[in-house]
Design a protein around this motif. Structure first.
Motif, PDB file in Angstrom:
ATOM      1  N   ASP A   1       0.823  -1.212   0.000  1.00 20.50           N
ATOM      2  CA  ASP A   1       0.000   0.000   0.000  1.00 20.50           C
ATOM      3  C   ASP A   1       0.858   1.263   0.000  1.00 20.50           C
ATOM      4  O   ASP A   1       0.540   2.234  -0.697  1.00 20.50           O
ATOM      5  CB  ASP A   1      -0.922   0.005   1.228  1.00 20.50           C
ATOM      6  N   GLN A   2       1.941   1.250   0.786  1.00 17.33           N
ATOM      7  CA  GLN A   2       2.816   2.417   0.836  1.00 17.33           C
ATOM      8  C   GLN A   2       3.506   2.634  -0.505  1.00 17.33           C
ATOM      9  O   GLN A   2       3.602   3.772  -0.993  1.00 17.33           O
ATOM     10  CB  GLN A   2       3.863   2.263   1.933  1.00 17.33           C
ATOM     11  N   ALA A   3       3.977   1.552  -1.118  1.00 19.26           N
ATOM     12  CA  ALA A   3       4.655   1.660  -2.409  1.00 19.26           C
ATOM     13  C   ALA A   3       3.701   2.189  -3.480  1.00 19.26           C
ATOM     14  O   ALA A   3       4.057   3.072  -4.270  1.00 19.26           O
ATOM     15  CB  ALA A   3       5.226   0.311  -2.825  1.00 19.26           C
ATOM     16  N   LEU A   4       2.491   1.664  -3.503  1.00 22.75           N
ATOM     17  CA  LEU A   4       1.514   2.105  -4.499  1.00 22.75           C
ATOM     18  C   LEU A   4       1.069   3.546  -4.237  1.00 22.75           C
ATOM     19  O   LEU A   4       0.764   4.285  -5.185  1.00 22.75           O
ATOM     20  CB  LEU A   4       0.317   1.161  -4.524  1.00 22.75           C
ATOM     21  N   TYR A   5       1.048   3.936  -2.970  1.00 25.22           N
ATOM     22  CA  TYR A   5       0.754   5.334  -2.651  1.00 25.22           C
ATOM     23  C   TYR A   5       1.848   6.241  -3.217  1.00 25.22           C
ATOM     24  O   TYR A   5       1.564   7.317  -3.762  1.00 25.22           O
ATOM     25  CB  TYR A   5       0.638   5.528  -1.140  1.00 25.22           C
ATOM     26  N   ASP A   6       3.110   5.809  -3.082  1.00 24.42           N
ATOM     27  CA  ASP A   6       4.222   6.589  -3.641  1.00 24.42           C
ATOM     28  C   ASP A   6       4.073   6.730  -5.156  1.00 24.42           C
ATOM     29  O   ASP A   6       4.345   7.806  -5.723  1.00 24.42           O
ATOM     30  CB  ASP A   6       5.559   5.919  -3.308  1.00 24.42           C
ATOM     31  N   VAL A   7       3.654   5.648  -5.809  1.00 20.34           N
ATOM     32  CA  VAL A   7       3.435   5.697  -7.255  1.00 20.34           C
ATOM     33  C   VAL A   7       2.293   6.651  -7.581  1.00 20.34           C
ATOM     34  O   VAL A   7       2.390   7.464  -8.513  1.00 20.34           O
ATOM     35  CB  VAL A   7       3.117   4.283  -7.791  1.00 20.34           C
ATOM     36  N   HIS A   8       1.219   6.558  -6.812  1.00 23.31           N
ATOM     37  CA  HIS A   8       0.063   7.448  -6.994  1.00 23.31           C
ATOM     38  C   HIS A   8       0.478   8.917  -6.888  1.00 23.31           C
ATOM     39  O   HIS A   8       0.109   9.742  -7.738  1.00 23.31           O
ATOM     40  CB  HIS A   8      -0.989   7.108  -5.931  1.00 23.31           C
ATOM     41  N   GLU A   9       1.259   9.236  -5.866  1.00 23.86           N
ATOM     42  CA  GLU A   9       1.689  10.618  -5.661  1.00 23.86           C
ATOM     43  C   GLU A   9       2.620  11.088  -6.775  1.00 23.86           C
ATOM     44  O   GLU A   9       2.523  12.234  -7.234  1.00 23.86           O
ATOM     45  CB  GLU A   9       2.372  10.760  -4.295  1.00 23.86           C
ATOM     46  N   ARG A  10       3.527  10.219  -7.210  1.00 22.60           N
ATOM     47  CA  ARG A  10       4.415  10.617  -8.303  1.00 22.60           C
ATOM     48  C   ARG A  10       3.622  10.826  -9.594  1.00 22.60           C
ATOM     49  O   ARG A  10       3.906  11.762 -10.361  1.00 22.60           O
ATOM     50  CB  ARG A  10       5.505   9.564  -8.514  1.00 22.60           C
ATOM     51  N   ALA A  11       2.630   9.972  -9.839  1.00 20.10           N
ATOM     52  CA  ALA A  11       1.800  10.131 -11.032  1.00 20.10           C
ATOM     53  C   ALA A  11       1.029  11.445 -10.983  1.00 20.10           C
ATOM     54  O   ALA A  11       0.900  12.143 -11.998  1.00 20.10           O
ATOM     55  CB  ALA A  11       0.834   8.956 -11.169  1.00 20.10           C
ATOM     56  N   ARG A  12       0.524  11.814  -9.813  1.00 15.03           N
ATOM     57  CA  ARG A  12      -0.172  13.093  -9.662  1.00 15.03           C
ATOM     58  C   ARG A  12       0.778  14.262  -9.943  1.00 15.03           C
ATOM     59  O   ARG A  12       0.403  15.235 -10.608  1.00 15.03           O
ATOM     60  CB  ARG A  12      -0.755  13.216  -8.253  1.00 15.03           C
ATOM     61  N   ASP A  13       2.003  14.153  -9.446  1.00 13.43           N
ATOM     62  CA  ASP A  13       2.989  15.200  -9.690  1.00 13.43           C
ATOM     63  C   ASP A  13       3.269  15.348 -11.187  1.00 13.43           C
ATOM     64  O   ASP A  13       3.378  16.468 -11.715  1.00 13.43           O
ATOM     65  CB  ASP A  13       4.289  14.893  -8.952  1.00 13.43           C
TER      66      ASP A  13
END
Length: 221
Positions: free
Chosen positions: A187-199
């Motif tokens: 979940d933490q790793a996918l959250y990091d991906v989510h945030e980078r994609a938003r950026d």
């Protein structure tokens, strides 16, 4: 003329399992991009059965090149994207061979060694952005001690950035991906991906907006 279409992301996935951590990363990235109102197109190299072997006639030379039909079709599919996102694991300190072949045959199509040195190549990546999302079984600290992190960034960031004349090339490393990892870790790793994609989406939106308000270049004729 201002491009009114949504920003377009080409997501190149290089992992043989459709249920892999990398596949989940690709889905998370694409879901986030689409939730931001932008387009995401996945090129799953193993599912496509992409042939990574560069053919002799595809190598740039003075008398020109002859691209294979599969490369021409792939270029037609991915040409004109705003962002190219590579998602892959580190295997024996290197990207999967199928991804290297994609770089050789598709991203490098028609780009000569002289153009790379002079940064004048007009390949599909010219003037575009790239993000590499890389997974590994070991943590970044250990990889850094082996010199692998700098090596990978040198390949997928610095070298490709300059060789293909891109606007930007960034790198996100997700370490500690081993069997038995916890749901919390995923979940933490996918959250990091989510945030980078938003950026990334925000950056592309800002770029589009800036182009829309820029005054037209005066015709010197």
């Amino acid at each position: 003329m201002i491009d009114q279409r949504p920003a377009r992301h080409i997501v190149v996935l290089a992992h043989p399992s459709p249920d892999s951590f990398n596949a989940n990363v690709a889905r998370t990235y694409c879901d986030t991009v689409r939730s931001c109102g932008q387009d995401a197109i996945v090129r799953d190299l193993y599912t496509l059965g992409f042939d990574p072997v560069l053919k002799d006639e595809e190598r740039p030379r003075a008398e020109g090149i002859t691209l294979s039909p599969d490369v021409e079709a792939e270029l037609e599919m991915i040409r004109g994207a705003d962002m190219y996102t590579l998602i892959y694991p580190i295997w024996f300190a290197m990207p999967p061979a199928i991804l290297k072949g994609y770089i050789d045959r598709v991203f490098g199509a028609g780009v000569t060694a002289r153009e790379i040195q002079e940064r004048t190549g007009q390949g599909v990546l010219n003037g575009r952005h790239m993000l590499s999302i890389v997974s590994s079984g070991t943590r970044e600290v250990w990889l850094d001690e082996q010199g692998q992190i700098e090596s990978l960034r040198g390949l997928t960031s610095h070298y490709l950035l300059h060789a293909f004349g891109m606007k930007s090339c960034e790198h996100l490393h997700l370490g500690g991906v081993v069997e038995g990892f916890s749901r919390r870790f995923v979940d933490q790793a996918l959250y990091d991906v989510h945030e980078r994609a938003r950026d990334v989406c925000a950056m592309l939106a800002t770029e589009r907006n800036a182009a829309a308000v820029s005054p037209p270049v005066a015709d010197g004729s």
